[in-house]
Design an enzyme around this catalytic site. Structure first.
Site, PDB file in Angstrom:
ATOM      1  N   LYS A 178      60.121 108.583  68.272  1.00  0.00           N
ATOM      2  CA  LYS A 178      60.356 108.500  69.718  1.00  0.00           C
ATOM      3  C   LYS A 178      60.455 107.030  70.110  1.00  0.00           C
ATOM      4  O   LYS A 178      59.453 106.329  70.240  1.00  0.00           O
ATOM      5  CB  LYS A 178      59.239 109.163  70.532  1.00  0.00           C
ATOM      6  CG  LYS A 178      59.699 109.315  71.988  1.00  0.00           C
ATOM      7  CD  LYS A 178      58.591 109.296  72.999  1.00  0.00           C
ATOM      8  CE  LYS A 178      58.137 107.953  73.455  1.00  0.00           C
ATOM      9  NZ  LYS A 178      59.123 107.133  74.162  1.00  0.00           N
ATOM     10  N   GLU A 254      49.588  99.319  66.196  1.00  0.00           N
ATOM     11  CA  GLU A 254      49.938  97.890  66.316  1.00  0.00           C
ATOM     12  C   GLU A 254      50.040  97.614  67.799  1.00  0.00           C
ATOM     13  O   GLU A 254      51.027  97.989  68.434  1.00  0.00           O
ATOM     14  CB  GLU A 254      51.274  97.592  65.639  1.00  0.00           C
ATOM     15  CG  GLU A 254      51.311  97.849  64.155  1.00  0.00           C
ATOM     16  CD  GLU A 254      50.384  96.972  63.365  1.00  0.00           C
ATOM     17  OE1 GLU A 254      50.005  95.894  63.859  1.00  0.00           O
ATOM     18  OE2 GLU A 254      50.009  97.370  62.252  1.00  0.00           O
ATOM     19  N   CYS A 289      54.605  90.499  70.452  1.00  0.00           N
ATOM     20  CA  CYS A 289      53.165  90.788  70.391  1.00  0.00           C
ATOM     21  C   CYS A 289      52.357  89.618  69.838  1.00  0.00           C
ATOM     22  O   CYS A 289      51.245  89.371  70.271  1.00  0.00           O
ATOM     23  CB  CYS A 289      52.933  92.029  69.548  1.00  0.00           C
ATOM     24  SG  CYS A 289      53.634  91.891  67.909  1.00  0.00           S
ATOM     25  N   GLU A 391      47.340  90.098  78.094  1.00  0.00           N
ATOM     26  CA  GLU A 391      48.671  89.842  77.551  1.00  0.00           C
ATOM     27  C   GLU A 391      49.677  89.770  78.703  1.00  0.00           C
ATOM     28  O   GLU A 391      49.724  90.662  79.546  1.00  0.00           O
ATOM     29  CB  GLU A 391      49.028  90.997  76.616  1.00  0.00           C
ATOM     30  CG  GLU A 391      50.276  90.767  75.833  1.00  0.00           C
ATOM     31  CD  GLU A 391      50.528  91.910  74.869  1.00  0.00           C
ATOM     32  OE1 GLU A 391      50.332  93.075  75.264  1.00  0.00           O
ATOM     33  OE2 GLU A 391      50.928  91.627  73.732  1.00  0.00           O
TER      34      GLU A 391
HETATM   35  P1  NAD Z   1      53.899 100.847  75.874  1.00  0.00           P
HETATM   36  O1  NAD Z   1      52.548 101.102  75.336  1.00  0.00           O
HETATM   37  O2  NAD Z   1      54.115 100.986  77.339  1.00  0.00           O
HETATM   38  O3  NAD Z   1      54.960 101.846  75.222  1.00  0.00           O
HETATM   39  C1  NAD Z   1      55.112 101.936  73.816  1.00  0.00           C
HETATM   40  C2  NAD Z   1      55.573 103.335  73.477  1.00  0.00           C
HETATM   41  O4  NAD Z   1      54.551 104.253  73.866  1.00  0.00           O
HETATM   42  C3  NAD Z   1      56.846 103.767  74.201  1.00  0.00           C
HETATM   43  O5  NAD Z   1      57.638 104.548  73.339  1.00  0.00           O
HETATM   44  C4  NAD Z   1      56.308 104.615  75.350  1.00  0.00           C
HETATM   45  O6  NAD Z   1      57.206 105.604  75.784  1.00  0.00           O
HETATM   46  C5  NAD Z   1      55.088 105.246  74.717  1.00  0.00           C
HETATM   47  N1  NAD Z   1      54.072 105.630  75.705  1.00  0.00           N
HETATM   48  C6  NAD Z   1      53.783 104.997  76.880  1.00  0.00           C
HETATM   49  N2  NAD Z   1      52.802 105.659  77.523  1.00  0.00           N
HETATM   50  C7  NAD Z   1      52.452 106.720  76.745  1.00  0.00           C
HETATM   51  C8  NAD Z   1      51.510 107.775  76.875  1.00  0.00           C
HETATM   52  N3  NAD Z   1      50.712 107.880  77.944  1.00  0.00           N
HETATM   53  N4  NAD Z   1      51.426 108.670  75.874  1.00  0.00           N
HETATM   54  C9  NAD Z   1      52.212 108.586  74.786  1.00  0.00           C
HETATM   55  N5  NAD Z   1      53.140 107.636  74.619  1.00  0.00           N
HETATM   56  C10 NAD Z   1      53.264 106.697  75.581  1.00  0.00           C
HETATM   57  O7  NAD Z   1      54.339  99.419  75.350  1.00  0.00           O
HETATM   58  P2  NAD Z   1      55.708  98.678  75.648  1.00  0.00           P
HETATM   59  O8  NAD Z   1      55.651  98.185  77.055  1.00  0.00           O
HETATM   60  O9  NAD Z   1      56.858  99.523  75.228  1.00  0.00           O
HETATM   61  O10 NAD Z   1      55.651  97.448  74.631  1.00  0.00           O
HETATM   62  C11 NAD Z   1      54.940  96.303  74.919  1.00  0.00           C
HETATM   63  C12 NAD Z   1      53.613  96.318  74.208  1.00  0.00           C
HETATM   64  O11 NAD Z   1      53.828  96.522  72.813  1.00  0.00           O
HETATM   65  C13 NAD Z   1      52.877  95.010  74.300  1.00  0.00           C
HETATM   66  O12 NAD Z   1      51.525  95.244  74.601  1.00  0.00           O
HETATM   67  C14 NAD Z   1      52.996  94.415  72.908  1.00  0.00           C
HETATM   68  O13 NAD Z   1      51.977  93.561  72.525  1.00  0.00           O
HETATM   69  C15 NAD Z   1      53.019  95.628  72.066  1.00  0.00           C
HETATM   70  N6  NAD Z   1      53.648  95.342  70.766  1.00  0.00           N
HETATM   71  C16 NAD Z   1      52.828  95.211  69.679  1.00  0.00           C
HETATM   72  C17 NAD Z   1      53.374  94.891  68.442  1.00  0.00           C
HETATM   73  C18 NAD Z   1      52.490  94.751  67.230  1.00  0.00           C
HETATM   74  O14 NAD Z   1      53.009  94.834  66.129  1.00  0.00           O
HETATM   75  N7  NAD Z   1      51.191  94.537  67.376  1.00  0.00           N
HETATM   76  C19 NAD Z   1      54.748  94.706  68.316  1.00  0.00           C
HETATM   77  C20 NAD Z   1      55.547  94.839  69.430  1.00  0.00           C
HETATM   78  C21 NAD Z   1      54.979  95.171  70.662  1.00  0.00           C
END
Ligand code: NAD
Length: 488
Positions: A178, A254, A289, A391
């Protein structure tokens, strides 16, 4: 190959609309225009995707194929991604607002490497025989888990998805992916390429949709064996809860970071450190990230370092992401840009000072300037401020000055996150001690935000668990099975 944008769900080898016909808008954030409407997976679609993945796994169409065959299919996929590199890069740039040059050189080049590296590793994983007793052979085998789901973010949409799903596929699992609803198009393109590569139906399913519906349905699904997540810490916590509330599926996370970049007075090469520091926070508009978002400067080097950083910052000039010369693209959305601006304003209210603000940018009329945040240096930050603790996920660098290395390390560790940290020093003994003291998953010494497919990547504390990249990535998508053969 049909080069029209694919916007339907990919389940059991077929593209189809959502069962209830639901759709969401996929916007080009740099100009705010609609790219297309994308099918939004609902619970029924997730059930169908998981059932297709389970069927493929149980039939053994993929996991029982010879290693050579699995390897060849993945190599074929890499070749197809490489052949379609320009189309994929343009799609990624359009969907995320990132500069086309980065989409080409980082996202797509990295994607091809990711597939090839794990394809190549398929037939190089040895099992173990445990030293037990002479009449016994205790065999320890690494076996696929079954149905692996991946829920991924928007900052490197294709590359992050591949980081999750290729090790899972390489070792024989079936996958349901997804992608983020904010940038799902390159993953749907990948689905199309997977058919051409020869991946059997059901082995890879791609189901865009909202987190609250499609993401939660995967997290809670009783027939998903493992959930691979990259995204925010808040959502990562949800996935732990989903697992506990359903079938205790294996979860690897992650999540976010607030990585410290420590520069000591004896830094060997200031120019190198300045360039890496700027790149470490302004690349991808800071939506990364492991951005070195807290710059911890020892006081002796601080004035010259800041002066050089201001000069370096001007190289990250904004522009149309579609232009090959553009270095700073848009944020993923105006809403996210607004959040970043609000965090800058709050930091200023708390006493932080914007150092050398860049002149306002006259965006060309086809672009939505509200989606841009210009590189921002925030001086006189204290570590208790929200700007240093949370962040930002934008091109905003918080600068904290310290007297002593111990103070720097204490500040670096004073964080809910533990993804990465950097230290710049000529004293290798000190660097060695610092890397032991820094409570993070990745320490850079005289570098920042560097990495390689061969190096495990992941955090501790609220940055998550599990490791992506390297052979350790197989730990997320397999389990160890012991068999005790008694020959007495
Ligand atoms: P997010 O948590 O909002 O969304 C990530 C994914 O989770 C998306 O596919 C989203 O649809 C899904 N999601 C959101 N809410 C959900 C819920 N309640 N239940 C199930 N799934 C849900 O994050 P984002 O805004 O897409 O990405 C930014 C974040 O990702 C930042 O915090 C960044 O640090 C992190 N990130 C971490 C890494 C790493 O390797 N540590 C790499 C890239 C990004």
């Amino acid at each position: 190959m049909n080069t029209e944008i694919e916007s339907r769900l990919f389940i059991d080898g077929q593209f189809a609309d959502a069962a209830d016909g639901a759709q969401f808008d996929s916007l080009a954030p740099a100009c705010g225009t609609l790219i297309c409407r994308v099918a939004a997976a609902g619970v029924a679609d997730i059930d169908r995707a998981v059932a297709a993945a389970r069927k493929a796994f149980d039939l053994g169409v993929w996991r029982h194929a010879t290693l050579q065959h699995r390897k060849q299919v993945l190599f074929q996929l890499a070749q197809l991604v490489e052949a379609q590199a320009e189309q994929l890069a343009q799609l990624e740039s359009l969907d995320t607002g990132k500069p086309i040059r980065d989409a080409r050189a980082v996202d797509i080049v990295g994607s091809v490497q990711m597939i090839r590296w794990f394809a190549e590793s398929v037939d190089k994983l040895y099992d173990e025989i445990a030293p037990t007793q002479a009449s016994v052979v205790a065999q320890i085998r690494r076996v696929p888990l079954g149905v692996v789901a991946a829920v991924t973010p928007w900052n490197f949409p294709l590359l992050t998805a591949l980081t999750k799903i290729i090790p899972a596929l390489a070792i024989g699992n079936s996958v349901v992916l997804k992608p983020s609803e904010l940038a799902p198009l390159s993953c749907l393109y990948l689905a199309r390429l997977s058919v051409l590569a020869g991946l059997p139906a059901g082995v890879l399913n791609v189901v865009p949709g909202s987190g609250e519906v499609a993401g939660a349905a995967l997290g809670l699904h009783a027939d998903v064996d493992a959930l691979l997540f990259t995204g925010s810490t808040a959502t990562g916590k949800r996935f732990m809860q989903y697992s506990g509330a359903s079938n205790l599926k294996k979860v690897s996370l992650e999540c976010g970071g607030k990585s410290a970049n420590i520069v000591l007075n004896d830094c060997l090469d200031i120019d190198k450190a300045v360039a890496a520091t700027a790149n470490g926070i302004f690349f991808n508009a800071g939506q990364i990230c492991n951005a070195g978002s807290r710059l911890i400067l020892q006081r002796g080097i601080a004035p010259v370092f800041k002066q050089k950083l201001i000069a370096q910052m001007t190289q990250f000039f904004p522009g149309d992401p579609a232009e090959s010369t553009t270095v700073l693209g848009s944020m993923i959305s105006v809403a996210h840009a607004d959040k970043v601006r609000a965090m800058i304003a709050e930091a200023q209210e708390q006493g932080a000072v914007v150092l050398a603000p860049l002149p306002a940018w006259n965006a060309p009329p086809q672009l939505d300037a509200a989606a841009w945040v210009l590189p921002t240096l925030l001086d006189q930050v204290e570590n208790h401020m929200r700007i240093a603790q949370e962040e930002v996920f934008g091109p905003v660098l918080a600068i904290i000055e310290v007297d002593h290395v111990d103070e720097a390390i204490a500040i670096a560790n004073d964080s809910q996150y533990g993804l990465a940290a950097a230290i710049w020093t000529a004293d290798m003994r000190l660097a060695h001690l610092a890397q032991q003291a820094l409570h993070v998953g990745f320490v850079w010494i005289n570098s920042v935000r560097a990495g390689h497919i061969a190096t495990p990547f992941g955090g501790v504390k609220q940055s998550g668990s599990g490791r992506d990249k390297s052979l350790h990535a197989f730990d997320n998508v397999s389990y160890l099975k012991t068999s005790w053969h008694d020959y007495s």
